[in-house]
Design a protein around this motif. Structure first.
Motif, PDB file in Angstrom:
ATOM      1  N   ASP A  50       0.842  -1.204   0.000  1.00  0.00           N
ATOM      2  CA  ASP A  50       0.000   0.000   0.000  1.00  0.00           C
ATOM      3  C   ASP A  50       0.879   1.255   0.000  1.00  0.00           C
ATOM      4  O   ASP A  50       0.627   2.195  -0.766  1.00  0.00           O
ATOM      5  N   ARG A  51       1.887   1.242   0.831  1.00  0.00           N
ATOM      6  CA  ARG A  51       2.806   2.403   0.888  1.00  0.00           C
ATOM      7  C   ARG A  51       3.491   2.610  -0.456  1.00  0.00           C
ATOM      8  O   ARG A  51       3.615   3.726  -0.950  1.00  0.00           O
ATOM      9  N   PHE A  52       3.926   1.510  -1.040  1.00  0.00           N
ATOM     10  CA  PHE A  52       4.615   1.603  -2.333  1.00  0.00           C
ATOM     11  C   PHE A  52       3.683   2.178  -3.404  1.00  0.00           C
ATOM     12  O   PHE A  52       4.052   3.108  -4.124  1.00  0.00           O
ATOM     13  N   LEU A  53       2.485   1.627  -3.485  1.00  0.00           N
ATOM     14  CA  LEU A  53       1.553   2.093  -4.517  1.00  0.00           C
ATOM     15  C   LEU A  53       1.173   3.554  -4.303  1.00  0.00           C
ATOM     16  O   LEU A  53       1.022   4.310  -5.259  1.00  0.00           O
ATOM     17  N   GLU A  54       1.047   3.933  -3.044  1.00  0.00           N
ATOM     18  CA  GLU A  54       0.725   5.341  -2.739  1.00  0.00           C
ATOM     19  C   GLU A  54       1.847   6.260  -3.230  1.00  0.00           C
ATOM     20  O   GLU A  54       1.594   7.350  -3.740  1.00  0.00           O
ATOM     21  N   SER A  55       3.076   5.785  -3.100  1.00  0.00           N
ATOM     22  CA  SER A  55       4.218   6.603  -3.532  1.00  0.00           C
ATOM     23  C   SER A  55       4.323   6.698  -5.060  1.00  0.00           C
ATOM     24  O   SER A  55       5.000   7.569  -5.586  1.00  0.00           O
ATOM     25  N   GLN A  56       3.654   5.767  -5.734  1.00  0.00           N
ATOM     26  CA  GLN A  56       3.799   5.703  -7.193  1.00  0.00           C
ATOM     27  C   GLN A  56       2.585   6.202  -7.973  1.00  0.00           C
ATOM     28  O   GLN A  56       2.689   6.467  -9.169  1.00  0.00           O
ATOM     29  N   GLU A  57       1.440   6.275  -7.301  1.00  0.00           N
ATOM     30  CA  GLU A  57       0.184   6.461  -8.046  1.00  0.00           C
ATOM     31  C   GLU A  57       0.134   7.769  -8.834  1.00  0.00           C
ATOM     32  O   GLU A  57      -0.311   7.798  -9.978  1.00  0.00           O
ATOM     33  N   ARG A  58       0.590   8.866  -8.235  1.00  0.00           N
ATOM     34  CA  ARG A  58       0.523  10.160  -8.939  1.00  0.00           C
ATOM     35  C   ARG A  58       1.446  10.160 -10.151  1.00  0.00           C
ATOM     36  O   ARG A  58       1.070  10.613 -11.231  1.00  0.00           O
ATOM     37  N   ARG A  59       2.642   9.652  -9.943  1.00  0.00           N
ATOM     38  CA  ARG A  59       3.618   9.626 -11.042  1.00  0.00           C
ATOM     39  C   ARG A  59       3.110   8.754 -12.190  1.00  0.00           C
ATOM     40  O   ARG A  59       3.196   9.150 -13.361  1.00  0.00           O
ATOM     41  N   ALA A  60       2.599   7.587 -11.824  1.00  0.00           N
ATOM     42  CA  ALA A  60       2.088   6.671 -12.864  1.00  0.00           C
ATOM     43  C   ALA A  60       0.946   7.318 -13.629  1.00  0.00           C
ATOM     44  O   ALA A  60       0.873   7.216 -14.856  1.00  0.00           O
ATOM     45  N   TYR A  61       0.086   7.989 -12.892  1.00  0.00           N
ATOM     46  CA  TYR A  61      -1.056   8.644 -13.546  1.00  0.00           C
ATOM     47  C   TYR A  61      -0.566   9.734 -14.499  1.00  0.00           C
ATOM     48  O   TYR A  61      -1.049   9.836 -15.639  1.00  0.00           O
ATOM     49  N   LYS A  62       0.400  10.521 -14.045  1.00  0.00           N
ATOM     50  CA  LYS A  62       0.909  11.602 -14.897  1.00  0.00           C
ATOM     51  C   LYS A  62       1.565  11.043 -16.161  1.00  0.00           C
ATOM     52  O   LYS A  62       1.397  11.586 -17.253  1.00  0.00           O
ATOM     53  N   MET A  63       2.338   9.978 -15.989  1.00  0.00           N
ATOM     54  CA  MET A  63       2.984   9.356 -17.151  1.00  0.00           C
ATOM     55  C   MET A  63       1.919   8.909 -18.161  1.00  0.00           C
ATOM     56  O   MET A  63       2.037   9.147 -19.359  1.00  0.00           O
ATOM     57  N   ARG A 110      -8.917  11.073  -5.491  1.00  0.00           N
ATOM     58  CA  ARG A 110      -9.874  10.140  -4.896  1.00  0.00           C
ATOM     59  C   ARG A 110      -9.952   8.860  -5.753  1.00  0.00           C
ATOM     60  O   ARG A 110      -9.980   7.753  -5.228  1.00  0.00           O
ATOM     61  N   ALA A 111      -9.951   9.051  -7.059  1.00  0.00           N
ATOM     62  CA  ALA A 111     -10.011   7.885  -7.961  1.00  0.00           C
ATOM     63  C   ALA A 111      -8.762   7.013  -7.791  1.00  0.00           C
ATOM     64  O   ALA A 111      -8.854   5.781  -7.722  1.00  0.00           O
ATOM     65  N   LEU A 112      -7.615   7.649  -7.678  1.00  0.00           N
ATOM     66  CA  LEU A 112      -6.362   6.895  -7.508  1.00  0.00           C
ATOM     67  C   LEU A 112      -6.369   6.134  -6.181  1.00  0.00           C
ATOM     68  O   LEU A 112      -5.931   4.980  -6.120  1.00  0.00           O
ATOM     69  N   ARG A 113      -6.880   6.803  -5.134  1.00  0.00           N
ATOM     70  CA  ARG A 113      -6.943   6.155  -3.817  1.00  0.00           C
ATOM     71  C   ARG A 113      -7.874   4.933  -3.884  1.00  0.00           C
ATOM     72  O   ARG A 113      -7.565   3.876  -3.341  1.00  0.00           O
ATOM     73  N   GLY A 114      -8.991   5.093  -4.577  1.00  0.00           N
ATOM     74  CA  GLY A 114      -9.939   3.986  -4.729  1.00  0.00           C
ATOM     75  C   GLY A 114      -9.322   2.810  -5.460  1.00  0.00           C
ATOM     76  O   GLY A 114      -9.497   1.656  -5.061  1.00  0.00           O
ATOM     77  N   ILE A 115      -8.592   3.107  -6.513  1.00  0.00           N
ATOM     78  CA  ILE A 115      -7.932   2.052  -7.295  1.00  0.00           C
ATOM     79  C   ILE A 115      -6.920   1.314  -6.420  1.00  0.00           C
ATOM     80  O   ILE A 115      -6.844   0.086  -6.412  1.00  0.00           O
ATOM     81  N   ARG A 116      -6.167   2.098  -5.648  1.00  0.00           N
ATOM     82  CA  ARG A 116      -5.144   1.491  -4.781  1.00  0.00           C
ATOM     83  C   ARG A 116      -5.797   0.580  -3.737  1.00  0.00           C
ATOM     84  O   ARG A 116      -5.338  -0.549  -3.515  1.00  0.00           O
ATOM     85  N   HIS A 117      -6.858   1.055  -3.126  1.00  0.00           N
ATOM     86  CA  HIS A 117      -7.534   0.239  -2.113  1.00  0.00           C
ATOM     87  C   HIS A 117      -8.092  -1.049  -2.725  1.00  0.00           C
ATOM     88  O   HIS A 117      -7.999  -2.114  -2.112  1.00  0.00           O
ATOM     89  N   SER A 158      10.841  -8.841  -3.922  1.00  0.00           N
ATOM     90  CA  SER A 158      11.335  -7.913  -2.902  1.00  0.00           C
ATOM     91  C   SER A 158      10.883  -6.490  -3.226  1.00  0.00           C
ATOM     92  O   SER A 158      10.649  -6.147  -4.388  1.00  0.00           O
ATOM     93  N   GLU A 159      10.772  -5.683  -2.185  1.00  0.00           N
ATOM     94  CA  GLU A 159      10.282  -4.313  -2.364  1.00  0.00           C
ATOM     95  C   GLU A 159      11.149  -3.513  -3.332  1.00  0.00           C
ATOM     96  O   GLU A 159      10.649  -2.640  -4.034  1.00  0.00           O
ATOM     97  N   ALA A 160      12.433  -3.834  -3.368  1.00  0.00           N
ATOM     98  CA  ALA A 160      13.341  -3.114  -4.265  1.00  0.00           C
ATOM     99  C   ALA A 160      13.000  -3.368  -5.735  1.00  0.00           C
ATOM    100  O   ALA A 160      13.287  -2.536  -6.597  1.00  0.00           O
ATOM    101  N   ASP A 161      12.384  -4.504  -5.995  1.00  0.00           N
ATOM    102  CA  ASP A 161      12.028  -4.845  -7.385  1.00  0.00           C
ATOM    103  C   ASP A 161      10.715  -4.223  -7.831  1.00  0.00           C
ATOM    104  O   ASP A 161      10.426  -4.163  -9.028  1.00  0.00           O
ATOM    105  N   TRP A 162       9.901  -3.810  -6.869  1.00  0.00           N
ATOM    106  CA  TRP A 162       8.567  -3.306  -7.230  1.00  0.00           C
ATOM    107  C   TRP A 162       8.635  -2.081  -8.144  1.00  0.00           C
ATOM    108  O   TRP A 162       7.862  -1.984  -9.098  1.00  0.00           O
ATOM    109  N   GLY A 163       9.568  -1.163  -7.832  1.00  0.00           N
ATOM    110  CA  GLY A 163       9.652   0.086  -8.605  1.00  0.00           C
ATOM    111  C   GLY A 163       9.871  -0.153 -10.095  1.00  0.00           C
ATOM    112  O   GLY A 163       9.052   0.262 -10.928  1.00  0.00           O
ATOM    113  N   PRO A 164      10.977  -0.829 -10.464  1.00  0.00           N
ATOM    114  CA  PRO A 164      11.211  -1.096 -11.889  1.00  0.00           C
ATOM    115  C   PRO A 164      10.080  -1.903 -12.533  1.00  0.00           C
ATOM    116  O   PRO A 164       9.684  -1.617 -13.662  1.00  0.00           O
TER     117      PRO A 164
END
Lengths: 178, 120
Positions: A8-21, B33-40, A51-57
């Motif tokens: 969850d922490r990893f995905l939270e750290s990546q979600e904005r960047r992934a969306y922008k890309m 909010r959409a991104l948070r929902g997807i993550r959850h 391993s968590e280190a592999d998740w990013g790439p």
């Protein structure tokens, strides 16, 4: 072992960047969100045990694959449209471009702001592969090897795409006396 | 010339980095909010899969144990079967006694008659 919190922490750290890309590549909010969703689901389904280190790439690579698939679908649609006379413009897969974002924000009136607006438009107008390589290398700070893994291509291709992207950006932004 | 071009590249890269970071931080509330929902959803999917993969070996082990017990216990039950058949033979052997019990009233009446005759 339950590593859902780390995931969850990893995905939270990546979600904005992934969306922008994805958004830069597709120009469509819903499509970008769909790409992020596919990528997150695939990561947790197939690679959560790594391993968590592999998740990013791996995550970056999945996002890039999804972007590529999205463009293939779009290219196919455009070809069909062309065959049926709906669209007479055919730029080919490598040259598919989104229209440059020429929408001007009234608040961005200074020279710097104009430059940034022009840069964003020029970036969105780049062919997808050049655009994504530029974002990976220049903005996300990946090296050639990491970028090649993310884009599933050779290091030579990364160098070529990056060089072409930089040249196009310089040409398009030359008006700002860089 | 090369230096100028490198400087231009640096300017572009720096501007792109700054713009990107700002853009990331200023994503609209709906998109966040959409991104948070997807993550959850992704995490829930992972948890369900984890639970399933955790219980699968346990269930498998329980099933294997049950099979082993069945395989070991079944032949023992088969060994018991001849004893039951012998018991049945014993019951068959006392079949005449059963006939006596069924006609007990008659034998008791017969006995009473005999007693009365001897007394009279």
């Amino acid at each position: 072992m339950d590593n859902s919190r780390a995931l969850d922490r990893f995905l939270e750290s990546q979600e904005r960047r992934a969306y922008k890309m994805a958004f830069y590549a597709t120009g469509d909010r819903e499509e970008a969100l769909e790409i992020v969703q596919d990528a997150m689901f695939k990561l947790v389904e197939k690679y959560a045990h790594k391993s968590e280190a592999d998740w990013g790439p791996l995550f970056t690579r999945i996002v890039q694959n999804r972007i590529k698939n999205s463009y293939r679908k779009r290219a196919m649609t455009q070809r069909w449209q062309q065959w049926f006379g709906a669209n007479s413009e055919d730029k080919g897969d490598a040259e598919i471009r989104l229209p440059a974002d020429t929408h001007s924000d009234p608040l961005r009136e200074s020279h710097d702001s104009k430059f940034v607006t022009a840069l964003e438009g020029a970036l969105k107008a780049l062919p997808t592969r050049q655009q994504q390589v530029f974002l990976l290398r220049a903005v996300q700070g990946m090296d050639v090897k990491q970028s090649a893994f993310a884009m599933s291509c050779s290091e030579g291709s990364i160098k070529t795409h990056y060089s072409r992207a930089i040249h196009k950006l310089k040409d398009q932004l030359g008006i700002f006396n860089l | 010339m090369t230096t100028e071009r490198d400087k231009a590249e640096e300017q572009i890269v720096e501007a792109a980095q700054q713009h990107w970071q700002k853009d990331e931080q200023e994503l609209d509330a709906d998109t966040l909010r959409a991104l948070r929902g997807i993550r959850h959803s992704a995490i829930e999917k992972f948890k369900r899969k984890s639970a399933w993969t955790t219980w699968l070996p346990v269930s498998g082990a329980a099933l294997a144990t049950a099979l082993v017990v069945a395989v070991v216990w079944w032949p023992q039950q088969a060994d018991i079967a001849p004893d039951i058949q012998i018991a049945d033979l014993d019951i068959l052997a006392v079949d005449t006694d059963l006939e006596l019990l069924e006609e007990l009233d008659f034998y008791l009446w017969l006995e009473e008659i005999r007693d009365e005759s001897s007394a009279g």
